[in-house]
Design an enzyme around this catalytic site. Structure first.
Site, PDB file in Angstrom:
ATOM      1  CG  ASP A 190     118.833 -17.670  30.788  1.00 35.72           C
ATOM      2  OD1 ASP A 190     120.047 -17.970  30.925  1.00 35.72           O
ATOM      3  OD2 ASP A 190     118.075 -18.279  30.017  1.00 35.72           O
ATOM      4  CB  VAL A 191     124.001 -16.381  33.347  1.00 35.18           C
ATOM      5  CG1 VAL A 191     123.746 -16.105  34.822  1.00 35.18           C
ATOM      6  CG2 VAL A 191     124.100 -17.880  33.066  1.00 35.18           C
ATOM      7  CG  ASN A 248     127.991 -20.589  41.500  1.00 44.40           C
ATOM      8  OD1 ASN A 248     128.852 -21.425  41.762  1.00 44.40           O
ATOM      9  ND2 ASN A 248     126.684 -20.860  41.632  1.00 44.40           N
ATOM     10  CE1 TYR A 260     130.597 -28.128  34.741  1.00 44.86           C
ATOM     11  CE2 TYR A 260     132.561 -29.459  35.107  1.00 44.86           C
ATOM     12  CZ  TYR A 260     131.623 -28.551  35.572  1.00 44.86           C
ATOM     13  OH  TYR A 260     131.715 -28.066  36.857  1.00 44.86           O
ATOM     14  CE  LYS A 284     132.365 -25.042  35.141  1.00 48.39           C
ATOM     15  NZ  LYS A 284     131.753 -23.834  35.744  1.00 48.39           N
TER      16      LYS A 284
END
Length: 259
Positions: free
Chosen positions: A64-65, A91, A157, A161
């Site tokens: 799990d990142v 990613n 989001y 980003k």
């Protein structure tokens, strides 16, 4: 294929589907040993098995990142399996589609934790290894055109980003002395699950996207993998760059209408 990544080892997080999966396959085809990743061990292993079936070399590692220790274990497992880490592709990503005034703290944290903090954890863990091993390397963070543009119902989001873009620039400046190249790839509209959610949020049909895109079509997973290959090559004097692979979307000043 010409084996442009021969004798290199790459980690690709979130590589059980979409862009991550395409990158993992392309890197393996170019000669890299690839560590595929998902939160699910089964899904990580599925992509690795696909690569092996086509003659590549891969292992799947679940992590799990958003878990600091798990990401470090992912890097350690890669070193144990293949002897080092030359390329790290951050990613893994999620999104949520909701008007900003309706967002909960959990909504916000989930996207920021995966899409920004997860990228930081991956870059930091790989960067620490590359610095200590004195090998140099390449780190590629998968961003989005939404890191530069706004879209309604996508506040977490877009914010995450945008953070990825400036994190990329900062790490590139800081780690250049260690011969570590750090870049970001910012895809436009590619047919993935997240793109489907974006279209839903903006009420865009496929025809709307195609008309709004100067090249007149969606991008492909294969094109994103080609961009990724360029950005990790370390033979192009490119670091600290956010490459917008969006068919001209972010350059289009008019915005809508016939091409």
């Amino acid at each position: 294929m010409c084996g442009r990544l021969q004798n290199q080892t790459a980690i690709v997080t979130g590589s059980s589907t979409g862009i991550g999966r395409a990158i993992a396959h392309r890197f393996a085809a170019e000669g890299a040993d690839v560590v595929t990743n998902s939160r699910s061990e089964e899904r990580a292993n599925e992509t690795a098995a696909e690569i092996e079936a086509t003659g590549g070399n891969a292992v799947g590692v679940a992590a799990d990142v958003t878990d600091y220790d798990a990401v470090r274990s992912l890097v350690e497992a890669t070193v144990d399996s293949f002897g080092g880490v030359d390329i790290m592709v951050n990613n893994a990503g999620v999104t949520t589609v909701k008007p900003t005034e309706e967002l909960t703290a959990e909504d916000w944290r989930r996207v920021i934790d995966v899409d920004l903090t997860g990228v930081f954890f991956g870059a930091q863990a790989a960067g620490e290894y590359m610095i200590e091993a004195e090998t140099g390397g390449a780190i590629l963070n998968i961003s989005s055109i939404m890191g530069e543009l706004g879209l309604h119902k996508r506040a977490p989001y877009c914010s995450a980003k945008g953070g990825v873009n400036n994190l990329t620039r900062t790490l590139a400046v800081e780690w250049a002395k260690h011969d570590i190249y750090v870049n970001a790839l910012a895809p436009g509209f590619i047919k993935t699950e997240i793109t489907d959610q974006t279209q839903e949020a903006a009420d865009y049909t496929d025809e709307d996207i195609q008309k709004r895109t100067p090249l007149g079509e969606f991008g492909t997973l294969e094109e994103m993998a080609e961009c990724a290959l360029f950005l990790v090559s370390r033979n192009n004097y490119v670091t600290g760059e956010v490459l917008h692979a969006d068919g001209g979307w972010s350059a289009y000043g008019w915005g809508y209408g016939d091409r």
